[in-house]
Design a protein around this motif. Structure first.
Motif, PDB file in Angstrom:
ATOM      1  N   LEU A   2      50.134   5.135 -31.664  1.00 39.89           N
ATOM      2  CA  LEU A   2      50.306   4.301 -32.853  1.00 39.89           C
ATOM      3  C   LEU A   2      51.311   4.977 -33.767  1.00 39.89           C
ATOM      4  CD1 LEU A   2      49.443   1.999 -34.774  1.00 39.89           C
ATOM      5  CD2 LEU A   2      47.662   3.535 -35.632  1.00 39.89           C
ATOM      6  N   SER A   3      52.333   4.261 -34.015  1.00 46.26           N
ATOM      7  CA  SER A   3      53.346   4.809 -34.931  1.00 46.26           C
ATOM      8  C   SER A   3      53.436   3.931 -36.162  1.00 46.26           C
ATOM      9  CB  SER A   3      54.716   4.856 -34.257  1.00 46.26           C
ATOM     10  OG  SER A   3      54.703   5.828 -33.239  1.00 46.26           O
ATOM     11  N   VAL A   4      53.529   4.573 -37.312  1.00 48.68           N
ATOM     12  CA  VAL A   4      53.735   3.834 -38.561  1.00 48.68           C
ATOM     13  C   VAL A   4      55.083   4.239 -39.106  1.00 48.68           C
ATOM     14  CG1 VAL A   4      52.875   3.397 -40.879  1.00 48.68           C
ATOM     15  CG2 VAL A   4      51.265   3.817 -39.008  1.00 48.68           C
ATOM     16  N   LEU A   5      55.922   3.272 -39.219  1.00 48.36           N
ATOM     17  CA  LEU A   5      57.242   3.569 -39.772  1.00 48.36           C
ATOM     18  C   LEU A   5      57.266   3.108 -41.222  1.00 48.36           C
ATOM     19  CD1 LEU A   5      59.692   2.533 -36.910  1.00 48.36           C
ATOM     20  CD2 LEU A   5      59.065   4.822 -37.633  1.00 48.36           C
ATOM     21  N   VAL A   6      57.573   3.998 -42.070  1.00 51.33           N
ATOM     22  CA  VAL A   6      57.655   3.659 -43.489  1.00 51.33           C
ATOM     23  C   VAL A   6      59.075   3.924 -43.959  1.00 51.33           C
ATOM     24  CG1 VAL A   6      56.762   4.125 -45.783  1.00 51.33           C
ATOM     25  CG2 VAL A   6      55.252   4.287 -43.809  1.00 51.33           C
ATOM     26  N   GLY A   7      59.723   2.928 -44.406  1.00 50.62           N
ATOM     27  CA  GLY A   7      61.084   3.105 -44.922  1.00 50.62           C
ATOM     28  C   GLY A   7      61.079   3.082 -46.423  1.00 50.62           C
ATOM     29  N   CYS A   8      61.795   3.983 -46.993  1.00 48.00           N
ATOM     30  CA  CYS A   8      61.902   3.940 -48.450  1.00 48.00           C
ATOM     31  C   CYS A   8      63.206   4.567 -48.901  1.00 48.00           C
ATOM     32  CB  CYS A   8      60.723   4.630 -49.117  1.00 48.00           C
ATOM     33  SG  CYS A   8      60.818   6.395 -49.080  1.00 48.00           S
ATOM     34  N   GLN A   9      63.520   4.265 -50.092  1.00 47.03           N
ATOM     35  CA  GLN A   9      64.741   4.816 -50.654  1.00 47.03           C
ATOM     36  C   GLN A   9      64.466   6.183 -51.251  1.00 47.03           C
ATOM     37  OE1 GLN A   9      65.541   1.662 -53.438  1.00 47.03           O
ATOM     38  NE2 GLN A   9      67.203   0.903 -52.156  1.00 47.03           N
ATOM     39  N   GLN A  10      65.542   6.889 -51.404  1.00 48.61           N
ATOM     40  CA  GLN A  10      65.447   8.199 -52.037  1.00 48.61           C
ATOM     41  C   GLN A  10      66.213   8.126 -53.356  1.00 48.61           C
ATOM     42  OE1 GLN A  10      66.860  11.295 -49.525  1.00 48.61           O
ATOM     43  NE2 GLN A  10      66.783  12.852 -51.097  1.00 48.61           N
ATOM     44  N   LYS A  11      65.645   8.702 -54.359  1.00 44.96           N
ATOM     45  CA  LYS A  11      66.285   8.587 -55.676  1.00 44.96           C
ATOM     46  C   LYS A  11      66.474   9.974 -56.291  1.00 44.96           C
ATOM     47  CE  LYS A  11      65.103   5.048 -58.231  1.00 44.96           C
ATOM     48  NZ  LYS A  11      64.332   4.193 -59.169  1.00 44.96           N
ATOM     49  N   LYS A  12      67.730  10.268 -56.593  1.00 43.61           N
ATOM     50  CA  LYS A  12      68.042  11.528 -57.270  1.00 43.61           C
ATOM     51  C   LYS A  12      68.822  11.215 -58.527  1.00 43.61           C
ATOM     52  CE  LYS A  12      68.364  14.828 -53.449  1.00 43.61           C
ATOM     53  NZ  LYS A  12      69.267  15.708 -52.709  1.00 43.61           N
TER      54      LYS A  12
END
Lengths: 409, 357
Positions: A2-12
């Motif tokens: 079972l794989s969970v892919l979570v995509g998110c942005q990075q903010k600097k």
């Protein structure tokens, strides 16, 4: 699996170029800001910073403006220059000190008196020799000289006793220098006619000289000072009601009261005023942006007025201004007049700003009090001061200055 | 096969001046000293403040009064001068040369715990940030926020198997907030009243925190937590404002933000140890803040506790001494509140008092 892919942005939060500009401004590295920002930039905020850098390099920053801010924040607006003497503030002590006759007053007055007397002696040719009057008998010339000496003695006495100087017609024994011919009195010769005119002219010059001395109160100074200041240095300066009505003295009084402020203003050199002009012009461009309009206009007003005041301040030797009279008498128009084009530019800018500012804006309200003065100054003064006009103005002002400085009233 | 958690990170660089704070609404000593990297620290009395999902393990009942404030530090000194002394030219120079940015924060809290819920009343939390810039035309940027919160926290166990368990919890709170987030020119003080320049906005509403906590119960398998705070509070913190070099916006304090925590606590006869890696996100796990990633550590023995939190721009360590009814915590911090925006570092010290009845 079972794989969970979570995509998110990075903010600097990176440091922006604008933030670096702000840092450079805070570090007062104005040259770096000027080198960094293109004056043609369409970014009004950047232009605002560039204008600030020019103003800073032109020696106008918060530290220079601090006395102004201080008066604004803790006292009354200095720009109004109204009745600061009533303000209970740290300046009161300073003003009290100034209100006492300074120890250097007499010395200063003596210097001014000497200068005034020298100028009068030069102008009225007091040091010239008696006219030689060739071809005129010596006994005739002696008559002219003796009469002159008699009249001059009267005038000198009048000055010492504080009386008015009136013109005294010379009295010559007519038979001595004129003869009756064909029913009329004539001079004995053309040489004698010329000689009598030369002596009359000389006597008239002496009259002008002594009149000017009396008018300025030269010769009665010490006596008045002794009466006015029996207590020595602690006697306060008395300013008569009549004099207080005088416009010049009123202006001086305001200036005098503002000494604590003026003395902390920078003496901005002519070259630095170029930077201020650039700063002000840039702010006039920035004001096109409605978001920054009010700030830009406020900058233009503040920088222009402080610039004018700093020029005004260059004329005064504040360190020697223990009394109001000393301050006025030490004022050098020559030092101020060098900035004549700058002063005109500042007034012109303020008028332009007044005209383009919105009817109900703070800027318009602030400038209301200065509009008439600025307009009058611009319309009555020439665009450029010719050298001879400049010299004439300086001479006239110095005369006026000395006359009032020597006058003990 | 264990689930794999893969984070695909897309870079979205932003420019601006978000301000980091140590003290936040409802902050406890643990939160301050670990930089909020305590979302897996179950079993502590102040665990529900770290993560409401940890309430599920609470069984006791008490009333506690607490207060935390930064009592000493460069900013505090500057702030005191700013407020109580005349503004002198020297002080202005000092501000521009050494301390153009001033920040401070304090909070108070009264908590009432039952086995079923916890009532929390935070009469006042204040954060104040002031930045003075551009000496040629001095401007003051400010972020002054004062909040009052009344909340209820509860949590429950969702699943358990052996020593492993998954719990969820939430806090529902009513808030009243007064804030001024703006800028003005220093010369404006000359012609306008302060009340005209600093106009506070009043906002109130209902917000909430939601948390999940997975406790493995295994010595070498970490605990994991998910937490979202301040849902629905509507704090004005637009990205454009955060990007502006002229504006200050507190970050990870009032606005909606989230955390993923991975941590572990161990207990031995030598005391209890704990550690957590906490990754903060903007919004509801919307954008990851790599710069604000924090690592915490803790150790307790009897009534003594030591904690430390380390992040790129904040480092804090604290000691707390507790008796049956009272606790006094002292923390020391070094932070760079404006992050990359400004190198200015702040050394500060603070105290946290707690009385439990």
């Amino acid at each position: 699996m079972l794989s969970v892919l979570v995509g998110c942005q990075q903010k600097k939060y990176e440091k922006s170029p604008s933030a670096e500009v702000v840092d450079q401004l805070n570090a007062r590295d104005y040259d770096a800001v000027i080198a960094r920002i293109d004056p043609a930039t369409t970014d009004t905020q950047q232009k605002f910073y560039l204008a600030s850098a020019y103003a800073g390099r032109g020696m106008l920053d918060v530290f220079v403006l601090f006395p102004l801010l201080e008066m604004y924040l803790f006292n009354r607006p200095a720009m109004e220059w109204d009745d600061l003497s009533e303000v209970k503030d740290p300046y009161r002590r300073f003003l009290r000190r100034l209100n006492r006759r300074g120890a250097g007053d007499r010395q200063s007055r003596q210097e001014l008196e000497n200068e005034y007397v020298q100028r009068l002696r030069l102008r009225h040719k007091m040091d010239e020799e008696f006219p030689a009057c060739p071809g005129v008998p010596a006994e005739r010339i002696e008559v002219f000289r003796n009469e002159e000496l008699r009249i001059v003695l009267i005038w000198e006495q009048a000055i010492r006793s504080d009386e008015n100087i009136a013109y005294i017609y010379p009295i010559y024994p007519e038979g001595e220098w004129r003869q009756y011919e064909n029913g009329v009195w004539r001079n004995r010769s053309q040489a004698e006619t010329d000689c009598s005119f030369a002596y009359w002219e000389r006597l008239n010059n002496r009259y002008q000289y002594y009149y000017a001395l009396a008018d300025a109160g030269v010769g009665r100074v010490d006596q008045e000072q002794d009466q006015a200041a029996p207590g020595g240095d602690s006697a306060p300066v008395q300013i008569s009601a009549a004099r207080a009505q005088n416009l010049v003295m009123e202006g001086l009084w305001h200036t005098y009261e503002a000494i604590p402020f003026l003395e902390r203003l920078p003496v901005v050199p002519l070259a630095a005023h170029d930077d201020l002009t650039r700063a002000i012009n840039l702010m006039m461009e920035v004001r096109q942006d409605p978001r920054l309009r009010e700030r830009a206009e406020q900058s233009v007003v503040a920088w222009s007025l402080v610039s004018i005041l700093s020029i005004y301040r260059t004329g005064f030797d504040i360190t020697r201004s223990d009394t109001m009279k000393e301050m006025f008498c030490g004022f050098s128009l020559a030092r101020v007049i060098d900035f004549y084009p700058v002063i005109r530019t500042r007034f012109r800018t303020l008028l332009d700003l007044y005209e383009v500012s919105e009817e109900s804006s703070r800027t318009r309200n602030q400038l209301n009090g200065y509009f008439t003065q600025a307009d009058q100054f611009l319309s009555e003064s020439p665009e450029h001061l010719a050298e001879d006009v400049r010299a004439y103005q300086l001479d006239q002002f110095r005369d006026y200055q000395l006359r009032h400085c020597i006058d003990g009233g | 096969m264990r689930p794999a958690l893969v984070l695909l990170l897309a870079s979205l660089p932003a420019l601006g001046a978000p301000v980091l704070h140590l003290v936040r609404p409802d902050s406890t000593f643990t939160q301050i000293s670990t930089l909020d990297a305590c979302t897996t620290f179950a079993g502590r009395t102040d665990a529900p403040e770290c993560n409401p999902a940890l309430f599920a393990g609470a069984k006791d009942a008490w009333v506690r009064f607490g207060a935390a404030t930064v009592t000493d530090g460069d900013s505090v000194d500057t702030g005191k001068k700013f407020l109580f002394d005349s503004v002198s030219e020297e002080f202005l120079r000092e501000m521009f040369d050494e301390r153009a940015f001033v920040t401070a924060g304090a909070n108070t809290a009264i908590d009432f715990r039952t086995p079923y819920f916890q009532l929390s009343y935070d009469p006042v939390t204040v954060t104040a940030d002031v930045f003075v810039f551009n000496p040629a035309y001095p401007e003051v940027s400010m972020a002054l926020v004062k909040t009052k919160r009344l909340g209820i926290t509860s949590g429950t166990e969702l699943w358990s198997e052996g020593t492993a368990k998954l719990s969820a919890g939430g806090t529902l709170f009513h808030y009243q907030r007064r804030q001024f987030l703006g800028e003005f020119a220093l010369v404006d003080l000359a012609t306008r009243e302060v009340e005209e320049l600093i106009i506070f906005e009043n906002e109130s509403g209902v917000g909430g925190d939601v948390g999940l906590a997975y406790q493995s119960g295994h010595a070498w398998v970490p605990d994991v937590s998910l937490l979202t705070k301040n849902i629905g509070t509507g704090f004005p913190s637009a990205e454009a404002d955060r990007r502006s070099e002229r504006k200050l916006r507190p970050v990870l304090v009032y606005e909606t933000h989230s955390r993923v925590g991975v941590g572990k606590r161990w207990r031995s006869s030598w005391g209890g140890w704990g550690a957590e890696l906490s990754a903060p996100f903007d919004g509801v796990f919307a954008a990851y803040y790599p710069d604000y990633l924090s690592l915490s550590g803790s150790y307790d023995l009897g009534g003594f506790e030591w904690m430390a939190g380390v992040a790129r721009f904040q480092q804090v360590t604290g000691f707390r001494f507790s008796s049956k009814n009272t606790a006094v915590g002292i923390f020391f911090a070094r932070s760079q509140p404006l992050g990359r925006f400004r190198d200015e570092a702040e050394s500060s010290a603070g105290v946290q008092f707690g009385v439990t009845l």
